[in-house]
Motif scaffolding. Structure first.
Motif, PDB file in Angstrom:
ATOM      1  N   ASP A 103       0.824  -1.211   0.000  1.00  0.00           N
ATOM      2  CA  ASP A 103       0.000   0.000   0.000  1.00  0.00           C
ATOM      3  C   ASP A 103       0.863   1.267   0.000  1.00  0.00           C
ATOM      4  OD1 ASP A 103      -2.733   0.876  -0.082  1.00  0.00           O
ATOM      5  OD2 ASP A 103      -2.427   1.740   1.908  1.00  0.00           O
ATOM      6  N   THR A 104       2.167   1.116   0.256  1.00  0.00           N
ATOM      7  CA  THR A 104       3.053   2.291   0.253  1.00  0.00           C
ATOM      8  C   THR A 104       3.674   2.547  -1.126  1.00  0.00           C
ATOM      9  OG1 THR A 104       5.004   1.001   0.888  1.00  0.00           O
ATOM     10  CG2 THR A 104       3.684   1.920   2.687  1.00  0.00           C
ATOM     11  N   ALA A 105       3.395   1.679  -2.112  1.00  0.00           N
ATOM     12  CA  ALA A 105       4.014   1.860  -3.440  1.00  0.00           C
ATOM     13  C   ALA A 105       3.451   3.102  -4.120  1.00  0.00           C
ATOM     14  CB  ALA A 105       3.751   0.630  -4.305  1.00  0.00           C
ATOM     15  N   THR A 106       4.329   3.923  -4.662  1.00  0.00           N
ATOM     16  CA  THR A 106       3.862   5.151  -5.317  1.00  0.00           C
ATOM     17  C   THR A 106       4.883   5.671  -6.325  1.00  0.00           C
ATOM     18  OG1 THR A 106       3.070   7.407  -4.959  1.00  0.00           O
ATOM     19  CG2 THR A 106       4.792   6.645  -3.469  1.00  0.00           C
ATOM     20  N   ALA A 107       4.349   6.304  -7.390  1.00  0.00           N
ATOM     21  CA  ALA A 107       5.201   7.044  -8.334  1.00  0.00           C
ATOM     22  C   ALA A 107       4.720   8.496  -8.405  1.00  0.00           C
ATOM     23  CB  ALA A 107       5.141   6.409  -9.718  1.00  0.00           C
ATOM     24  N   GLN A 108       3.955   8.894  -7.402  1.00  0.00           N
ATOM     25  CA  GLN A 108       3.267  10.192  -7.452  1.00  0.00           C
ATOM     26  C   GLN A 108       4.219  11.351  -7.169  1.00  0.00           C
ATOM     27  OE1 GLN A 108      -0.383   9.998  -5.422  1.00  0.00           O
ATOM     28  NE2 GLN A 108      -0.976  12.086  -5.907  1.00  0.00           N
ATOM     29  N   ILE A 109       4.224  12.343  -8.077  1.00  0.00           N
ATOM     30  CA  ILE A 109       5.046  13.537  -7.830  1.00  0.00           C
ATOM     31  C   ILE A 109       4.203  14.810  -7.775  1.00  0.00           C
ATOM     32  CG2 ILE A 109       7.173  12.556  -8.777  1.00  0.00           C
ATOM     33  CD1 ILE A 109       6.719  14.275 -11.305  1.00  0.00           C
ATOM     34  N   ALA A 110       2.895  14.675  -7.936  1.00  0.00           N
ATOM     35  CA  ALA A 110       2.004  15.858  -7.848  1.00  0.00           C
ATOM     36  C   ALA A 110       0.577  15.355  -7.660  1.00  0.00           C
ATOM     37  CB  ALA A 110       2.099  16.685  -9.130  1.00  0.00           C
ATOM     38  N   ASP A 111      -0.317  16.254  -7.264  1.00  0.00           N
ATOM     39  CA  ASP A 111      -1.733  15.876  -7.147  1.00  0.00           C
ATOM     40  C   ASP A 111      -2.230  15.335  -8.493  1.00  0.00           C
ATOM     41  OD1 ASP A 111      -1.700  16.818  -4.593  1.00  0.00           O
ATOM     42  OD2 ASP A 111      -2.764  18.693  -5.032  1.00  0.00           O
ATOM     43  N   PHE A 112      -3.020  14.290  -8.441  1.00  0.00           N
ATOM     44  CA  PHE A 112      -3.690  13.718  -9.634  1.00  0.00           C
ATOM     45  C   PHE A 112      -2.705  13.211 -10.680  1.00  0.00           C
ATOM     46  CE2 PHE A 112      -6.217  17.368  -8.026  1.00  0.00           C
ATOM     47  CZ  PHE A 112      -7.154  16.623  -7.320  1.00  0.00           C
ATOM     48  N   ASP A 113      -1.522  12.800 -10.249  1.00  0.00           N
ATOM     49  CA  ASP A 113      -0.497  12.304 -11.173  1.00  0.00           C
ATOM     50  C   ASP A 113      -0.966  10.966 -11.781  1.00  0.00           C
ATOM     51  OD1 ASP A 113       1.739  11.213 -12.383  1.00  0.00           O
ATOM     52  OD2 ASP A 113       3.105  11.789 -10.763  1.00  0.00           O
ATOM     53  N   PRO A 114      -1.171  10.875 -13.102  1.00  0.00           N
ATOM     54  CA  PRO A 114      -1.707   9.633 -13.675  1.00  0.00           C
ATOM     55  C   PRO A 114      -0.751   8.442 -13.572  1.00  0.00           C
ATOM     56  CG  PRO A 114      -1.121  11.183 -15.429  1.00  0.00           C
ATOM     57  CD  PRO A 114      -0.983  11.922 -14.135  1.00  0.00           C
ATOM     58  N   PHE A 164      10.051   9.524  -9.744  1.00  0.00           N
ATOM     59  CA  PHE A 164      10.097   9.107  -8.346  1.00  0.00           C
ATOM     60  C   PHE A 164       9.323   7.802  -8.228  1.00  0.00           C
ATOM     61  CE2 PHE A 164       8.516   8.916  -3.981  1.00  0.00           C
ATOM     62  CZ  PHE A 164       9.693   9.128  -3.268  1.00  0.00           C
ATOM     63  N   GLY A 165       9.985   6.790  -7.721  1.00  0.00           N
ATOM     64  CA  GLY A 165       9.307   5.510  -7.479  1.00  0.00           C
ATOM     65  C   GLY A 165       9.723   5.013  -6.110  1.00  0.00           C
ATOM     66  N   PHE A 166       8.747   4.658  -5.287  1.00  0.00           N
ATOM     67  CA  PHE A 166       9.039   4.332  -3.883  1.00  0.00           C
ATOM     68  C   PHE A 166       8.189   3.150  -3.433  1.00  0.00           C
ATOM     69  CE2 PHE A 166       7.958   4.544   0.601  1.00  0.00           C
ATOM     70  CZ  PHE A 166       9.198   4.709   1.204  1.00  0.00           C
ATOM     71  N   MET A 167       8.739   2.343  -2.536  1.00  0.00           N
ATOM     72  CA  MET A 167       7.923   1.410  -1.757  1.00  0.00           C
ATOM     73  C   MET A 167       8.687   1.032  -0.494  1.00  0.00           C
ATOM     74  SD  MET A 167       5.869  -2.051  -2.756  1.00  0.00           S
ATOM     75  CE  MET A 167       7.210  -3.226  -2.811  1.00  0.00           C
ATOM     76  N   SER A 168       7.943   0.804   0.549  1.00  0.00           N
ATOM     77  CA  SER A 168       8.550   0.323   1.782  1.00  0.00           C
ATOM     78  C   SER A 168       8.480  -1.208   1.810  1.00  0.00           C
ATOM     79  CB  SER A 168       7.784   0.924   2.957  1.00  0.00           C
ATOM     80  OG  SER A 168       8.361   0.505   4.147  1.00  0.00           O
ATOM     81  N   TYR A 169       9.569  -1.826   2.240  1.00  0.00           N
ATOM     82  CA  TYR A 169       9.587  -3.269   2.488  1.00  0.00           C
ATOM     83  C   TYR A 169       9.675  -3.478   3.998  1.00  0.00           C
ATOM     84  CZ  TYR A 169      10.525  -4.245  -2.469  1.00  0.00           C
ATOM     85  OH  TYR A 169      10.435  -4.343  -3.835  1.00  0.00           O
ATOM     86  N   VAL A 170       9.230  -4.656   4.444  1.00  0.00           N
ATOM     87  CA  VAL A 170       9.338  -4.996   5.872  1.00  0.00           C
ATOM     88  C   VAL A 170       9.935  -6.402   5.957  1.00  0.00           C
ATOM     89  CG1 VAL A 170       8.057  -5.435   8.007  1.00  0.00           C
ATOM     90  CG2 VAL A 170       7.368  -3.546   6.515  1.00  0.00           C
ATOM     91  N   SER A 171      10.886  -6.591   6.881  1.00  0.00           N
ATOM     92  CA  SER A 171      11.403  -7.941   7.131  1.00  0.00           C
ATOM     93  C   SER A 171      11.030  -8.361   8.546  1.00  0.00           C
ATOM     94  CB  SER A 171      12.922  -7.997   6.939  1.00  0.00           C
ATOM     95  OG  SER A 171      13.576  -7.145   7.855  1.00  0.00           O
ATOM     96  N   GLN A 172      10.792  -9.651   8.697  1.00  0.00           N
ATOM     97  CA  GLN A 172      10.452 -10.220  10.012  1.00  0.00           C
ATOM     98  C   GLN A 172      11.256 -11.508  10.189  1.00  0.00           C
ATOM     99  OE1 GLN A 172       7.745  -9.408  12.599  1.00  0.00           O
ATOM    100  NE2 GLN A 172       9.274 -10.722  13.574  1.00  0.00           N
ATOM    101  N   ILE A 173      12.004 -11.572  11.269  1.00  0.00           N
ATOM    102  CA  ILE A 173      12.760 -12.783  11.603  1.00  0.00           C
ATOM    103  C   ILE A 173      11.973 -13.553  12.671  1.00  0.00           C
ATOM    104  CG2 ILE A 173      14.996 -13.681  12.419  1.00  0.00           C
ATOM    105  CD1 ILE A 173      15.104 -12.011   9.773  1.00  0.00           C
TER     106      ILE A 173
END
Ligand SMILES: C[S@@+](CC[C@H](N)C(=O)[O-])C[C@H]1O[C@@H](n2cnc3c(N)ncnc32)[C@H](O)[C@@H]1O
Length: 268
Positions: free
Chosen positions: A154-165, A254-263
């Protein structure tokens, strides 16, 4: 459309090859390698450890089990023959490393035979992730380690402005390619319910750098899928792919996503 990663062997060869190319691109990016190093390099494995990656794709992360986690031998288990063949080609000369076709829900591994099981971006794709976790618990030795890492999609995004297609393309891609969107927010509960003791949980930020090679595969595949499903005309999909390429050229992508690791650890 069903998530193609959830039954990749059933997809046509072109789809398996496109996904193998995207996995190779992702695995080789320095920012992705840094994420793997962050959670794999401080695992405390015994001498001569045997490690297994469930869902090994093109094999780079299985290789990390030897180079980063310090295992003596590592096996990758993966249902797609295209992926297994690619992994074998990449790592044919690596001692201690092997790959086989198989299903992480039903491996041929013996009870209590493995020191480390890794699931790197696997659980988000598997219907019934609890069954894969139960299989890891079965094959691990008492005291064995399970490492899980996946996107917090749900954190994945390429958004750099409002309403960025372009951001809609990323969201569509996630919608079409991820079976368990919230998996890393729920995995601790699943592991505890399966009898694991929980260890370290970490967040890892991923931001596309340079040529944004992997993130462009996300935009390209997402835009093409939007055209295939009739959301966009093909020309519009091509225009959105061009927009992403142009942003990379102009250093505005701009392309972003957060990853999480769990041991986690099997008690004993
Ligand atoms: C996103 S890829 C990740 C590959 C590799 N771990 C990496 O990070 O490069 C997910 C992989 O899991 C595999 N997979 C999906 N369901 C599986 C299952 N039930 N058992 C084993 N592997 C599975 C897919 O075929 C695919 O290669």
């Amino acid at each position: 459309m069903a998530d193609p990663y959830s039954n990749l062997a059933a997809e046509d060869k072109a789809m398996q090859t496109a996904i193998a190319d995207a996995m190779d691109a992702r695995c080789k990016e320095p920012a992705q390698m840094a994420i793997r190093k962050e959670y794999l390099s401080d695992l405390d494995l015994p001498e001569g450890a045997f490690a297994v990656e469930f869902g090994s794709g093109t094999g780079h992360v299985t290789h990390d089990l030897i180079t980063l986690a310090g295992a003596d031998r590592a096996l990758g288990i993966e249902p797609s023959p295209v992926m297994v063949q690619r992994a074998e080609t990449h790592f044919a000369s690596e001692p201690g490393l092997s790959f086989e076709i198989g299903d992480a829900k039903r491996t041929s591994l013996e009870d209590g035979s493995v020191d480390l099981v890794l699931m790197h971006t696997l659980l988000c794709h598997v219907p019934g992730p609890e069954d894969v976790i139960a299989e890891a618990h079965r094959v691990l030795k008492p005291g064995g380690i399970l490492a899980v890492c996946d996107g917090d999609y749900d954190t994945a995004t390429a958004q750099i402005a409002d309403f960025d297609p372009l951001d809609q393309v990323v969201r569509f891609m996630i919608d079409q390619n991820v079976t368990n969107l919230w998996v890393m927010r729920r995995v601790a509960g699943m592991l505890a319910a399966s009898g694991f003791d929980l260890g370290k949980r970490r967040a890892h930020s991923y931001v596309a750098e340079g040529e944004a090679t992997y993130y462009l595969t996300v935009i390209n595949r997402g835009a093409e899928r939007m055209a295939e499903t009739g959301v966009l005309f093909p020309e519009t999909a091509e225009a959105l792919k061009d927009e992403a390429r142009r942003r990379v050229e102009e250093s505005t992508f701009f392309g972003f996503m957060s990853y999480v690791s769990q041991i986690a650890c099997k008690p004993g």
